[in-house]
Scaffold this active site. Sequence first.
Site, mmCIF file in Angstrom:
data_model
loop_
_atom_site.group_PDB
_atom_site.id
_atom_site.type_symbol
_atom_site.label_atom_id
_atom_site.label_comp_id
_atom_site.label_asym_id
_atom_site.label_seq_id
_atom_site.Cartn_x
_atom_site.Cartn_y
_atom_site.Cartn_z
ATOM 1 N N CYS A 89 -5.579 -18.325 0.363
ATOM 2 C CA CYS A 89 -6.800 -17.966 -0.346
ATOM 3 C C CYS A 89 -7.264 -16.606 0.149
ATOM 4 O O CYS A 89 -7.254 -16.341 1.353
ATOM 5 C CB CYS A 89 -7.871 -19.028 -0.082
ATOM 6 S SG CYS A 89 -9.438 -18.740 -0.911
ATOM 7 N N HIS A 131 -6.972 -24.461 -7.867
ATOM 8 C CA HIS A 131 -7.577 -23.733 -6.753
ATOM 9 C C HIS A 131 -8.840 -22.989 -7.211
ATOM 10 O O HIS A 131 -9.893 -23.085 -6.569
ATOM 11 C CB HIS A 131 -6.535 -22.749 -6.193
ATOM 12 C CG HIS A 131 -6.994 -21.933 -5.043
ATOM 13 N ND1 HIS A 131 -6.532 -22.145 -3.769
ATOM 14 C CD2 HIS A 131 -7.843 -20.882 -4.963
ATOM 15 C CE1 HIS A 131 -7.083 -21.257 -2.948
ATOM 16 N NE2 HIS A 131 -7.888 -20.481 -3.655
ATOM 17 N N GLU A 132 -8.730 -22.265 -8.315
ATOM 18 C CA GLU A 132 -9.877 -21.472 -8.790
ATOM 19 C C GLU A 132 -10.999 -22.369 -9.316
ATOM 20 O O GLU A 132 -12.179 -22.080 -9.094
ATOM 21 C CB GLU A 132 -9.437 -20.467 -9.847
ATOM 22 C CG GLU A 132 -8.393 -19.462 -9.380
ATOM 23 C CD GLU A 132 -8.695 -18.767 -8.056
ATOM 24 O OE1 GLU A 132 -9.886 -18.501 -7.763
ATOM 25 O OE2 GLU A 132 -7.749 -18.491 -7.304
#
Length: 165
Positions: A89, A131-132
């Site tokens: 990340c 993830h986003e």
Amino acid sequence: MALRPIRKFGDPVLRMVAEPVTAFDDRLRTIVKDLLDTVDAPGRAGVAAPQIGVSIRAFSYNIDGEKGYVLNPEIAELSEEQQDGEEACLSLPGLSFPTPRANYAVVKGVDLNNDPITVSGHGLMARCLQHETDHLNGMVYIQRLPADARREAFRQVRQQDWFWN
């Protein structure tokens, strides 16, 4: 081109649930342009609005030459088939941890005209979409790790010179 700085883990904006987009105006167009410019830097797969300090439900992606954005995204489908692999990340620079994710994901949202859009993919695209979307829900991927791995991840985060003590 507006390559925006990335907020690091510890910044409160990364722990907040982002607000839905309701105004489809010039300010939003600027934010989307900044998200697209910011994700275009080398080594980037996705950038969520909170990572550039804006708490709205928006993210950009750049996977294998497929570049775009989604406003007000919601996960519409996840496969039962899982993928394993390292996840990283931009808000946790220099760190990566094995993170299980669905191997296929579908996200539904809208574009700058408030028209419906759907983005789907396998592998890295599926990982990026999950993830986003997590970022927009105030979650950073290390929070998804099993307990022992999560403790180790947080220990490593605390050792980083960028971490907010």
